[in-house]
Scaffold this motif. Structure first.
Motif, PDB file in Angstrom:
ATOM      1  N   ALA A 206       3.423   0.635  11.856  1.00 14.19           N
ATOM      2  CA  ALA A 206       3.869   1.875  12.489  1.00 14.19           C
ATOM      3  C   ALA A 206       5.391   2.002  12.416  1.00 14.19           C
ATOM      4  CB  ALA A 206       3.407   1.908  13.946  1.00 14.19           C
TER       5      ALA A 206
ATOM      6  N   GLN B 279       6.601   3.026   8.840  1.00 11.67           N
ATOM      7  CA  GLN B 279       6.018   4.246   8.296  1.00 11.67           C
ATOM      8  C   GLN B 279       6.984   4.923   7.333  1.00 11.67           C
ATOM      9  OE1 GLN B 279       4.685   6.976  11.275  1.00 11.67           O
ATOM     10  NE2 GLN B 279       3.517   8.247   9.837  1.00 11.67           N
TER      11      GLN B 279
ATOM     12  N   ARG C  41      -2.013   2.110   4.439  1.00 10.95           N
ATOM     13  CA  ARG C  41      -2.153   1.157   5.548  1.00 10.95           C
ATOM     14  C   ARG C  41      -3.506   0.475   5.558  1.00 10.95           C
ATOM     15  NH1 ARG C  41       0.209   3.759  11.032  1.00 10.95           N
ATOM     16  NH2 ARG C  41      -0.768   1.855  11.794  1.00 10.95           N
TER      17      ARG C  41
END
Length: 502
Positions: A77, A80, A87
């Motif tokens: 996260a 990103q 992912r």
């Protein structure tokens, strides 16, 4: 290729993106590797292999752990937009941070050779387990103190049992053997090639540097002259040279590969050879201008200051052959020692290796330290960037006159740099312009340094440091222990002591 940085950073940083199957990132004080699922079996095979277990037990392998699903999601996260894979198709591995990362262009020739031999050690260990290295570059190695550590765990892959080819052979020659050979025969430092090109030096470049006699020496003919001649005959349209060629049995392939590794070890040894040039500083301990009592007073002063400030990590700037580095290491302090002279740095590395001392010796000129290099100048941080927040103390002994007279650095800038590097303590030596060595470095330009005196020295220091104590160690030399002041940008509280004259 990848590097594990020991420096904390608030943002995600791509430490390695050249491996198409994985990326390395620095997140705050963590180092994480995002790997594509297709290569996970090979990575797991390596990390669970007997070779990896042996390397780990000897301290030669970076420690790694797989992150669980929740940890991995949290890391991804934060990354990103920076990860090249989806992912759902990746796993995340966390590595230990190597205390102070260094790069091949900061190593003396002996450390480059040690990294080369260590790379061959790894290749041989993997041989019997059906694994191999897909690349062999010094950038896959970091040093923990004197000891080389293998950090590019994703470069291990499954090997075709009957394939006798070691694909990284040419890369190993370019990045290890040829820089060492050029250094031995021409005196050109390996850093000249490794700093400018991460892929080393081509045989053609070395060939042009050599005399006719050297071109036909046994040590150069097979790895320089012959490849240059054969390259002229090579048909670039012939693609068969890249096709896999198998032998009759796996044992035969292993025999051929072991022969290749033995030959490369011999190439490393021959390429290293005796040094072409000796250093005028190598016998400094016997030829310096201190009296016996003065030098002993300097030693005691430095060690008492290090003990008093409870130093755990030290930068010895201008270390020479490392007398004070060795003393600090024997006190249990982790030392990074730098000097611009490769010969004295090599001498210190040999001593640290023999005595297994926690000393990392590097060829770095403090007046012109290693700049950031690599893609967008972000792959390999500058030396000063790596220093930030790392050291409890800095030694600058018998150094200031070189910085002032040779490099033209003002006193104020010397203390400013020291304050940027140390968290607590500076042990620095004042050398008066009347000093014999200072005058030698001034080369008749004494008038340029007429404003240099102890009063000016202490005034310049006062902007960043409090003087704790000082001691005279020679007619024109004084050593000072100074505590770094606390600034608005630095919330670290340091201990301050009253001034004590020695």
């Amino acid at each position: 290729m990848d590097q594990l940085y020991g420096h904390s950073h608030s943002d995600a940083f791509a430490g390695s993106f050249r491996d198409p199957s994985g990326q390395l990132f620095r997140l705050d004080r963590r180092v994480v590797r995002v790997v594509e699922k297709s290569v996970i079996p090979a990575l797991m095979a390596f990390l669970s292999s007997k070779a990896a277990q042996k390397l780990d037990s000897d301290g030669g392998l970076v420690k790694s752990r797989w992150l669980d699903q929740d940890e991995a999601h949290s890391v991804l996260a934060r990354l990103q937009g920076r990860v090249s894979f989806g992912r759902e198709n990746v796993e995340v591995v966390e590595h230990e941070r190597i205390p102070f990362p260094s790069f091949p262009y900061e190593w003396p020739a002996e450390m480059l050779r040690a990294a080369g031999n260590f790379t061959l050690d790894i290749a041989e260990l993997l041989l019997d387990e059906g694994l191999c290295l897909k690349d062999a570059t010094p950038y896959n190695i970091l040093f923990r103190g004197f000891q080389p550590v293998f950090v590019d765990v994703s470069s291990a892959e499954r090997r075709e049992p009957k394939d006798p080819t070691w694909l990284p052979y040419a890369q190993f020659i370019r990045t290890f053997v040829l820089p060492l050979l050029a250094n031995r025969l021409t005196g050109i430092s390996p850093s000249t090639y490794l700093a400018g090109s991460r892929d080393g030096i081509e045989p053609e470049e070395v060939y042009r540097l050599l005399s006719v006699f050297n071109q036909f020496r046994p040590s150069t003919f097979t790895i320089v002259t012959l490849p240059v001649w054969l390259a002229k005959l090579h048909d670039s349209s012939n693609k068969t040279i890249y096709e896999r060629k198998l032998v009759r049995s796996a044992s035969q392939a292993r025999f051929v590969l072991r022969s290749i590794f033995r030959r490369l070890r011999k190439n490393l040894k021959t390429a290293s050879g005796p040094e072409r040039q000796s250093s005028i500083w190598i016998d400094y301990m016997e030829s310096n201008t201190y009296s016996k009592s003065g030098f002993e007073a300097k030693r005691r002063f430095a060690e008492e200051a290090l003990s008093e400030f409870r130093v755990k990590c030290l930068l010895d700037a201008g270390c020479n052959t490392g007398f004070f580095s060795v003393g600090a290491a024997r006190m249990g302090i982790s030392v990074v020692a730098i000097d611009r002279d490769p010969s004295v740095v090599a001498s210190l590395w040999r001593m640290a290796s023999q005595e297994r001392l926690d000393i990392l010796p590097l060829v770095v000129n403090l007046a012109q330290p290693s700049p950031p290099t690599g893609w967008r100048n972000q792959e390999y941080p500058s030396f000063l960037h790596r220093c930030h927040g790392t050291f409890d103390a800095v030694l600058m002994l018998a150094l200031t006159h070189h910085l002032i007279a040779t490099e033209g650095i003002p006193l104020f800038e010397i203390f400013r740099l020291a304050a940027e590097i140390t968290r607590k303590l500076l042990v620095i030596e004042y050398i008066d312009p009347a000093d014999q060595m200072f005058r030698c470095l001034a080369r008749g330009r004494d008038y340029l340094f007429a404003n240099i005196n102890r009063q000016a020295f202490e005034a310049a220091a006062g902007a960043y440091f409090d003087i704790v104590r000082f001691r005279q160690v020679g007619p024109t030399r004084f050593v000072y222990a100074m505590a770094r002041k606390t600034f608005a940008f630095d919330r670290t509280t340091i201990w301050r002591a009253p001034v004590v004259m020695g």
